[in-house]
Motif scaffolding. Structure first.
Motif: not given
Ligand code: GDP
Ligand code: FE
Ligand code: FE
Ligand code: FE
Length: 194
Positions: A13-16, A22-25, A30-36, A50-57
């Motif tokens: 839900d958060l990802i959608s 934001v743009s696709s780029k 953002i997905l890369g930041v979440e992974k890191s 918490k790391a996942s949520i903070a990175a996604l937003v």
């Protein structure tokens, strides 16, 4: 599925929501930041969720117009000095207010990590450090020094904060860019150790 109650929905839900904002780029970034961020959380015994949520937003508000940010600074009674700055500083500090009101995320640790992700701060929590560094080293980044930054981050999170702070300031100065005063405070603390 997130087990904490920081965000009311699932990760999907958060990802959608973020994808729509934001743009696709930028979404790929953002997905890369979440992974890191998840990787750094694992290495530093920090909550992966918490790391996942903070990175996604963290860059949720990056593509808002200057006008939207200026209105938000007034609406949320943020420091009027912010009006003298621009998107690079607004998308974190003011962006946190959009995250709170539009996504319903009220966790101050997460909001602070967003507020601090661009220029850091004198004091940074583990989550602040994770988002700050993950933003810099995510797999899509390609600039001189990023490989070294990744190696340092894999060993020592605080050393990575220091490296990033120093190299960002160096880069800005080499290009005659204005330095946000708080960035100097981050430098004094994390690089000069003062
Ligand atoms: P992004 O949102 O994923 O692109 O990354 P950041 O939020 O870390 O940074 C946003 C932009 O602000 C980048 O282009 C940085 O180089 C820039 N930036 C960070 N600190 C400063 C500063 O003190 N002064 C200026 N002029 N730019 C800065
Ligand atoms: Fe950012
Ligand atoms: Fe950054
Ligand atoms: Fe970012």
């Amino acid at each position: 599925v997130y087990t904490s109650n920081i965000y009311s929905g699932t990760r999907a839900d958060l990802i959608s929501k973020i994808k729509q904002a934001v743009s696709s780029k930028r979404f790929q970034h953002i997905l890369g930041v979440e992974k890191s961020a998840i990787d750094l959380a694992q290495k530093n015994n920090y909550s992966l969720e918490k790391a996942s949520i903070a990175a996604l937003v963290h860059d949720y508000a990056k593509e808002r117009t200057d006008q939207e940010f200026k209105e938000a600074i007034l609406k949320f009674n943020l420091s009027s000095d912010l009006l003298n700055w621009n998107n690079f500083i607004w998308h974190g500090v003011v962006g946190a207010e959009f995250i709170k009101t539009e996504l319903g995320i009220e966790d101050e640790e997460i909001l602070n990590a967003v507020r601090r992700h661009t220029v850091g701060d004198i004091e940074m929590t583990t989550l602040d450090q994770i988002v700050y560094v993950a933003d810099y080293i995510e797999e899509g980044r390609d600039f001189p020094g990023v490989k070294e930054a990744r190696l340092i981050a894999a060993e020592n999170l605080k050393a990575a904060v220091s490296f990033e702070t120093k190299h960002t300031l160096q880069f800005l100065m080499e290009n005659n860019k204005v330095i946000y005063p708080a960035a100097i405070l981050t430098y004094n603390q994390w690089v000069a150790g003062k």
